[in-house]
Write a protein that holds these residues in place. Structure first.
Motif, PDB file in Angstrom:
ATOM      1  N   MET A   1       0.829  -1.209   0.000  1.00 53.70           N
ATOM      2  CA  MET A   1       0.000   0.000   0.000  1.00 53.70           C
ATOM      3  C   MET A   1       0.859   1.253   0.000  1.00 53.70           C
ATOM      4  O   MET A   1       0.574   2.229  -0.697  1.00 53.70           O
ATOM      5  N   PHE A   2       1.908   1.253   0.847  1.00 57.26           N
ATOM      6  CA  PHE A   2       2.719   2.454   1.013  1.00 57.26           C
ATOM      7  C   PHE A   2       3.791   2.585  -0.061  1.00 57.26           C
ATOM      8  O   PHE A   2       4.610   3.489  -0.014  1.00 57.26           O
ATOM      9  N   THR A   3       3.810   1.635  -1.033  1.00 54.04           N
ATOM     10  CA  THR A   3       4.780   1.728  -2.128  1.00 54.04           C
ATOM     11  C   THR A   3       4.131   2.247  -3.409  1.00 54.04           C
ATOM     12  O   THR A   3       4.795   2.353  -4.429  1.00 54.04           O
ATOM     13  N   THR A   4       2.826   2.566  -3.324  1.00 49.92           N
ATOM     14  CA  THR A   4       2.139   3.121  -4.488  1.00 49.92           C
ATOM     15  C   THR A   4       1.923   4.610  -4.289  1.00 49.92           C
ATOM     16  O   THR A   4       2.015   5.138  -3.166  1.00 49.92           O
ATOM     17  N   SER A   5       1.633   5.287  -5.405  1.00 53.73           N
ATOM     18  CA  SER A   5       1.414   6.733  -5.321  1.00 53.73           C
ATOM     19  C   SER A   5       0.179   7.050  -4.468  1.00 53.73           C
ATOM     20  O   SER A   5       0.165   8.034  -3.709  1.00 53.73           O
ATOM     21  N   ARG A   6      -0.864   6.228  -4.532  1.00 52.40           N
ATOM     22  CA  ARG A   6      -2.074   6.468  -3.740  1.00 52.40           C
ATOM     23  C   ARG A   6      -1.808   6.278  -2.255  1.00 52.40           C
ATOM     24  O   ARG A   6      -2.288   7.063  -1.422  1.00 52.40           O
ATOM     25  N   GLY A   7      -1.084   5.228  -1.915  1.00 49.41           N
ATOM     26  CA  GLY A   7      -0.790   4.985  -0.497  1.00 49.41           C
ATOM     27  C   GLY A   7       0.029   6.102   0.106  1.00 49.41           C
ATOM     28  O   GLY A   7      -0.257   6.596   1.209  1.00 49.41           O
ATOM     29  N   ILE A   8       1.087   6.525  -0.608  1.00 46.15           N
ATOM     30  CA  ILE A   8       1.928   7.621  -0.118  1.00 46.15           C
ATOM     31  C   ILE A   8       1.126   8.906  -0.052  1.00 46.15           C
ATOM     32  O   ILE A   8       1.244   9.679   0.921  1.00 46.15           O
ATOM     33  N   SER A   9       0.278   9.159  -1.055  1.00 49.46           N
ATOM     34  CA  SER A   9      -0.549  10.379  -1.060  1.00 49.46           C
ATOM     35  C   SER A   9      -1.513  10.385   0.125  1.00 49.46           C
ATOM     36  O   SER A   9      -1.731  11.436   0.762  1.00 49.46           O
ATOM     37  N   LEU A  10      -2.094   9.214   0.444  1.00 46.52           N
ATOM     38  CA  LEU A  10      -3.031   9.124   1.567  1.00 46.52           C
ATOM     39  C   LEU A  10      -2.343   9.439   2.886  1.00 46.52           C
ATOM     40  O   LEU A  10      -2.862  10.219   3.715  1.00 46.52           O
ATOM     41  N   VAL A  11      -1.164   8.866   3.097  1.00 45.03           N
ATOM     42  CA  VAL A  11      -0.433   9.092   4.349  1.00 45.03           C
ATOM     43  C   VAL A  11      -0.049  10.558   4.476  1.00 45.03           C
ATOM     44  O   VAL A  11      -0.228  11.187   5.534  1.00 45.03           O
ATOM     45  N   LEU A  12       0.502  11.128   3.405  1.00 41.75           N
ATOM     46  CA  LEU A  12       0.939  12.525   3.461  1.00 41.75           C
ATOM     47  C   LEU A  12      -0.257  13.477   3.608  1.00 41.75           C
ATOM     48  O   LEU A  12      -0.178  14.490   4.326  1.00 41.75           O
ATOM     49  N   ALA A  13      -1.364  13.165   2.947  1.00 36.12           N
ATOM     50  CA  ALA A  13      -2.562  14.017   3.053  1.00 36.12           C
ATOM     51  C   ALA A  13      -3.129  13.986   4.463  1.00 36.12           C
ATOM     52  O   ALA A  13      -3.555  15.017   5.004  1.00 36.12           O
ATOM     53  N   LEU A  14      -3.140  12.802   5.081  1.00 34.46           N
ATOM     54  CA  LEU A  14      -3.605  12.693   6.478  1.00 34.46           C
ATOM     55  C   LEU A  14      -2.706  13.495   7.412  1.00 34.46           C
ATOM     56  O   LEU A  14      -3.191  14.169   8.339  1.00 34.46           O
ATOM     57  N   ALA A  15      -1.388  13.420   7.152  1.00 36.90           N
ATOM     58  CA  ALA A  15      -0.457  14.165   8.007  1.00 36.90           C
ATOM     59  C   ALA A  15      -0.663  15.662   7.866  1.00 36.90           C
ATOM     60  O   ALA A  15      -0.694  16.409   8.860  1.00 36.90           O
ATOM     61  N   ILE A  16      -0.826  16.132   6.612  1.00 33.28           N
ATOM     62  CA  ILE A  16      -1.036  17.565   6.386  1.00 33.28           C
ATOM     63  C   ILE A  16      -2.363  18.019   6.985  1.00 33.28           C
ATOM     64  O   ILE A  16      -2.463  19.099   7.604  1.00 33.28           O
ATOM     65  N   SER A  17      -3.386  17.184   6.835  1.00 33.24           N
ATOM     66  CA  SER A  17      -4.706  17.516   7.390  1.00 33.24           C
ATOM     67  C   SER A  17      -4.639  17.593   8.903  1.00 33.24           C
ATOM     68  O   SER A  17      -5.208  18.508   9.535  1.00 33.24           O
ATOM     69  N   ALA A  18      -3.920  16.657   9.504  1.00 28.75           N
ATOM     70  CA  ALA A  18      -3.793  16.646  10.967  1.00 28.75           C
ATOM     71  C   ALA A  18      -3.047  17.872  11.458  1.00 28.75           C
ATOM     72  O   ALA A  18      -3.427  18.494  12.476  1.00 28.75           O
ATOM     73  N   LEU A  19      -1.991  18.253  10.763  1.00 30.37           N
ATOM     74  CA  LEU A  19      -1.229  19.445  11.152  1.00 30.37           C
ATOM     75  C   LEU A  19      -2.085  20.704  10.997  1.00 30.37           C
ATOM     76  O   LEU A  19      -2.015  21.622  11.844  1.00 30.37           O
TER      77      LEU A  19
END
Length: 358
Positions: A1-19
Motif C-alpha cells: 500500500m505504502f509503495t504506491t502513489s495512492r498509499g503515499i498520497s493518503l499518508v501525506l494528506a492525512l499528516a497535512i490535514s492533521a497538522l
C-alpha cells in the motif's frame, strides 16, 4: 500500500490535514465545524496534488525506466522507444531519455554487428571459391604434366598455357582485392589533374576493340563536336572506371549487339553514359551488383572471366571523386550505367574536330 502513489498520497494528506487541524485548534475562535471543514479541504487538496505529482512526475517515469531496463537485460532492443510525454517536467525525464537513447544506440550497434558478421561469412565463402577455382585449375594441369604428360610437347605447351592463364587470373584477383581494400581504408591517394575526357574514352574504346570484335559487338561513341569535355579528376582511375563499364557492356551483351557511350556536357558537370542492349539486370539484383563478388548469373559470369570486384572498385573510385554510379536496366533490353564528373569552365575553347562515332 505504502509503495504506491495512492498509499503515499493518503499518508501525506492525512499528516497535512492533521497538522492543519492542530494549528487551527490552537486558535481561540476555532469552532468544531471550522476544524472539520479545514481538515477535509486540506486532506482533499493535499491528496489530489500529491497523488498527481507522484503518479505523473515520479512513478510513471520510474515505470518507464524499469521497462527499458528489463528489455536491456533481456537483450531485446527492438521494441525500445521513447513514448514518454515530451512536455513532462519530471526530473526523471532526462534519465529516461538517456536510457532510451542508449538502448536505441545499442540496438543499432547490434544490427550493424550482425550485418557485418553476415557479410564476413559471405565474403569468406565467396573469396574461398574465387581463390579455389584458379588454384585447383593450375594444380590439375601441373600435376598432369608431372604424371608424365610433360613428355608430350603439344600437351605440355597447352597445359602450361592453361596453368599460366589460371595463375594470371589468381594474380588479378589478388591485385583487385588489395586495390579495393586500400580504397576502403583510404590508403590509395587520388591524383587530380585536368584532362580531356573525350580523348580518354577514345583510348578506352581502342583498347576494347579487340574484345568487342570477338563477339561482333559494335561500340559507338556519341558527343557534341562543338563542345569541350575537360574535367578535373584522377585520370588513371577514371580510365579504369570507363574501361570496366565498357568491358562489362561488351561481356554481358548479346553476340552482334551494340554498346553506346554518350558524353553529355551540362552547366557544371559532364555525364558519362554507357549503354548496352544485352540481357539486362533483374530489379532484385540491381542494388547488389556493386557488392564484392556479386554476380547476376554466377555460372555464366565465371565462364566469361573477371574477378567480380570490378563494379565494387568503380563505386569506390567514384565515391573518391564525390560522385556516384547510377544504373537503370530492363530485362531483355539492356542496361545503362552513368556517372558525373565536374566540367572545367576555364577550358571552354572549341576542341579539334573528331569523328562522332567509333
Amino acid at each position: 500500500m505504502f509503495t504506491t502513489s495512492r498509499g503515499i498520497s493518503l499518508v501525506l494528506a492525512l499528516a497535512i490535514s492533521a497538522l492543519t487541524v492542530a494549528f487551527l485548534f490552537l486558535m481561540e475562535d476555532a469552532t468544531p465545524t471550522l476544524l472539520v471543514v479545514a481538515g477535509g479541504i486540506s486532506f482533499s487538496v493535499s491528496y489530489i496534488l500529491i497523488n498527481v505529482t507522484l503518479e505523473f512526475l515520479i512513478f510513471k517515469e520510474i515505470a518507464n525506466i524499469y521497462s527499458v531496463l528489463e528489455k536491456i537485460q533481456k537483450k531485446d532492443y527492438s521494441a525500445v522507444t521513447d513514448k514518454s510525454d515530451s512536455l513532462s517536467i519530471s526530473p526523471l525525464k532526462k534519465i529516461n531519455k538517456t536510457i532510451n537513447t542508449y538502448a536505441q544506440a545499442k540496438n543499432k550497434e547490434i544490427e550493424t554487428l550482425q550485418k557485418n558478421a553476415e557479410f564476413r561469412r559471405e565474403f569468406i565463402a565467396d573469396i574461398s571459391h574465387e581463390l579455389k577455382t584458379p588454384i585447383f585449375a593450375a594444380q590439375g594441369y601441373i600435376h598432369t604434366l608431372l604424371d608424365g604428360a610433360v613428355d608430350d610437347k603439344s600437351v605440355r605447351l597447352k597445359f602450361l598455357k592453361r596453368a599460366a592463364k589460371s595463375l594470371n587470373s589468381l594474380d588479378k584477383l589478388v591485385h583487385d582485392l588489395l586495390t579495393l581494400n586500400q580504397m576502403e581504408s583510404g590508403e590509395i591517394k587520388f591524383n587530380f589533374e585536368k584532362f580531356d575526357l573525350r580523348e580518354m574514352i577514345h583510348e578506352v574504346i581502342e583498347d576494347m576493340e579487340h574484345k568487342a570484335s570477338k563477339r561482333q559487338v559494335l561500340i559507338r561513341f556519341f558527343y557534341d563536336k562543338e563542345k569541350t569535355f575537360i574535367t578535373h579528376a584522377d585520370k588513371d582511375k577514371i580510365f579504369r572506371v570507363c574501361q570496366n563499364l565498357i568491358s562489362n557492356a561488351i561481356k554481358y551483351n548479346n553476340d552482334g549487339g551494340e554498346v553506346e557511350v554518350h558524353l553529355k556536357p551540362h552547366k557544371n558537370h559532364i555525364t558519362v553514359e554507357v549503354k548496352d542492349n544485352g540481357k539486362g539486370i533483374p530489379p532484385e539484383d540491381i542494388k547488389r551488383i556493386f557488392e564484392r563478388f556479386y554476380r547476376v548469373e554466377k555460372s555464366r559470369s565465371r565462364e566469361m572471366g573477371g574477378t567480380g570486384l570490378g563494379l565494387a572498385i568503380v563505386k569506390h573510385i567514384l565515391e573518391g571523386h564525390k560522385t556516384k554510379i547510377s544504373v537503370s536496366s530492363t530485362v531483355g533490353k539492356g542496361s545503362i550505367f552513368s556517372f558525373e564528373l565536374p566540367l572545367d569552365k576555364a577550358a571552354m575553347e572549341v576542341p579539334p574536330k573528331a569523328p562522332s562515332t567509333v
